[in-house]
Design a protein around this motif. Structure first.
Motif, PDB file in Angstrom:
ATOM      1  N   SER A 170      -3.521 -22.188 -94.000  1.00  0.00           N
ATOM      2  CA  SER A 170      -2.513 -21.291 -93.242  1.00  0.00           C
ATOM      3  C   SER A 170      -1.390 -22.217 -93.277  1.00  0.00           C
ATOM      4  O   SER A 170      -1.457 -23.122 -93.173  1.00  0.00           O
ATOM      5  CB  SER A 170      -2.994 -20.654 -92.558  1.00  0.00           C
ATOM      6  OG  SER A 170      -3.456 -21.701 -91.265  1.00  0.00           O
ATOM      7  N   THR A 171      -0.003 -21.878 -92.386  1.00  0.00           N
ATOM      8  CA  THR A 171       1.158 -22.490 -92.265  1.00  0.00           C
ATOM      9  C   THR A 171       0.976 -23.747 -91.528  1.00  0.00           C
ATOM     10  O   THR A 171       0.830 -24.490 -91.425  1.00  0.00           O
ATOM     11  CB  THR A 171       2.211 -21.769 -91.958  1.00  0.00           C
ATOM     12  OG1 THR A 171       2.597 -20.643 -92.708  1.00  0.00           O
ATOM     13  CG2 THR A 171       3.400 -22.646 -91.858  1.00  0.00           C
TER      14      THR A 171
ATOM     15  N   LEU B  53      -0.750 -26.119 -93.357  1.00  0.00           N
ATOM     16  CA  LEU B  53      -0.057 -27.085 -94.300  1.00  0.00           C
ATOM     17  C   LEU B  53       0.525 -28.068 -93.413  1.00  0.00           C
ATOM     18  O   LEU B  53       0.874 -29.137 -93.874  1.00  0.00           O
ATOM     19  CB  LEU B  53       0.845 -26.359 -94.765  1.00  0.00           C
ATOM     20  CG  LEU B  53       1.573 -26.548 -95.737  1.00  0.00           C
ATOM     21  CD1 LEU B  53       1.373 -27.553 -96.774  1.00  0.00           C
ATOM     22  CD2 LEU B  53       2.861 -25.105 -96.009  1.00  0.00           C
ATOM     23  N   SER B  54       1.073 -27.557 -92.081  1.00  0.00           N
ATOM     24  CA  SER B  54       1.576 -28.704 -91.492  1.00  0.00           C
ATOM     25  C   SER B  54       1.218 -29.420 -90.813  1.00  0.00           C
ATOM     26  O   SER B  54       1.489 -31.007 -90.603  1.00  0.00           O
ATOM     27  CB  SER B  54       2.194 -28.339 -89.771  1.00  0.00           C
ATOM     28  OG  SER B  54       1.679 -27.643 -89.089  1.00  0.00           O
TER      29      SER B  54
ATOM     30  N   GLN C 195       8.024 -22.483 -97.066  1.00  0.00           N
ATOM     31  CA  GLN C 195       6.636 -23.144 -96.647  1.00  0.00           C
ATOM     32  C   GLN C 195       7.153 -24.807 -96.315  1.00  0.00           C
ATOM     33  O   GLN C 195       6.029 -24.936 -95.046  1.00  0.00           O
ATOM     34  CB  GLN C 195       5.482 -22.989 -97.365  1.00  0.00           C
ATOM     35  CG  GLN C 195       5.087 -21.452 -97.332  1.00  0.00           C
ATOM     36  CD  GLN C 195       4.640 -20.646 -95.718  1.00  0.00           C
ATOM     37  OE1 GLN C 195       4.087 -21.178 -95.227  1.00  0.00           O
ATOM     38  NE2 GLN C 195       5.505 -19.611 -95.429  1.00  0.00           N
TER      39      GLN C 195
ATOM     40  N   ARG D  88       9.078 -24.880 -93.519  1.00  0.00           N
ATOM     41  CA  ARG D  88       8.049 -24.103 -91.754  1.00  0.00           C
ATOM     42  C   ARG D  88       7.673 -25.203 -90.968  1.00  0.00           C
ATOM     43  O   ARG D  88       7.268 -24.405 -90.760  1.00  0.00           O
ATOM     44  CB  ARG D  88       7.603 -22.849 -92.931  1.00  0.00           C
ATOM     45  CG  ARG D  88       7.116 -21.892 -92.000  1.00  0.00           C
ATOM     46  CD  ARG D  88       5.680 -20.710 -91.437  1.00  0.00           C
ATOM     47  NE  ARG D  88       7.316 -19.550 -91.753  1.00  0.00           N
ATOM     48  CZ  ARG D  88       7.925 -19.240 -90.818  1.00  0.00           C
ATOM     49  NH1 ARG D  88       8.236 -18.937 -90.133  1.00  0.00           N
ATOM     50  NH2 ARG D  88       8.973 -18.213 -91.689  1.00  0.00           N
ATOM     51  N   ALA D  89       6.597 -26.064 -91.905  1.00  0.00           N
ATOM     52  CA  ALA D  89       5.247 -26.832 -91.534  1.00  0.00           C
ATOM     53  C   ALA D  89       6.141 -27.336 -91.047  1.00  0.00           C
ATOM     54  O   ALA D  89       5.909 -28.138 -89.698  1.00  0.00           O
ATOM     55  CB  ALA D  89       4.706 -27.091 -92.677  1.00  0.00           C
TER      56      ALA D  89
ATOM     57  N   HIS E 178       9.718 -21.632 -86.836  1.00  0.00           N
ATOM     58  CA  HIS E 178       8.454 -21.164 -86.833  1.00  0.00           C
ATOM     59  C   HIS E 178       7.689 -20.019 -85.604  1.00  0.00           C
ATOM     60  O   HIS E 178       7.923 -20.708 -84.168  1.00  0.00           O
ATOM     61  CB  HIS E 178       7.052 -21.832 -87.199  1.00  0.00           C
ATOM     62  CG  HIS E 178       5.882 -20.867 -87.060  1.00  0.00           C
ATOM     63  ND1 HIS E 178       5.777 -20.949 -88.659  1.00  0.00           N
ATOM     64  CD2 HIS E 178       4.694 -21.480 -86.382  1.00  0.00           C
ATOM     65  CE1 HIS E 178       3.819 -20.195 -88.070  1.00  0.00           C
ATOM     66  NE2 HIS E 178       4.200 -20.783 -86.813  1.00  0.00           N
TER      67      HIS E 178
END
Length: 156
Positions: free
Chosen positions: A81-82, A85-86, A140, A143-144, A154
């Motif tokens: 998920s985002t 990923l972060s 992405q 966003r992360a 985000h």
């Protein structure tokens, strides 16, 4: 830290470069995203696909920074998920090592490239065209990064 997006393919449409650039330029220097294009092998009716994939993989491996943390993008990888990923991005940043994200050609990644990987990331169970993958990955990653830095980009 530098994140290298190492992809098979060149001569992308202008919208691809524009979309990629839009997100890559937003990232700060300590989380720089750099695109490295590997020209695809010549494919034809009687092409040796296995040799082409191996050659492309060898070129991808040669393009990575020394001691890079290699992550393959593969439909069989982990579908983060985002927020997940972060967490991975935070771990990569804290390691101080460069990261190389491998995006293979039409027949996928070579076995050597896959074996070099420490992680494998799946964007989706869907198959995306390779040009679009560049834009999705850049967005992405940005966003992360925005999640890690409490940036308002985000929103959940």
């Amino acid at each position: 830290m530098q994140i290298q997006l190492i992809t098979i393919g060149n001569k992308m449409p202008a919208w691809v470069q524009s979309g990629y650039d839009e997100y890559a330029k937003r990232l700060p220097r300590e989380c720089e995203l750099v695109l490295k294009e590997i020209p695809p092998g010549k494919r034809g009716k009687n092409s040796d696909s296995a040799r082409i994939v191996k050659d492309e993989g060898d070129k991808m491996i040669a393009a990575i920074a020394k001691d890079a943390h290699v992550v393959t993008l593969d439909v069989l990888g982990i579908p983060w998920s985002t927020p997940e990923l972060s967490v991975a991005l935070k771990r990569w940043l804290e390691s101080g090592r460069n990261v190389a994200l491998f995006v293979g050609g039409p027949e996928g990644l070579s076995d050597d490239a896959k074996q070099l990987a420490r992680e494998s990331w799946s964007l989706s169970k869907l198959t995306f065209p390779h040009p679009l993958v560049r834009v999705i990955v850049a967005e992405q990653i940005y966003r992360a990064w925005s999640i890690l830095n409490n940036h308002p980009y985000h929103r959940e």
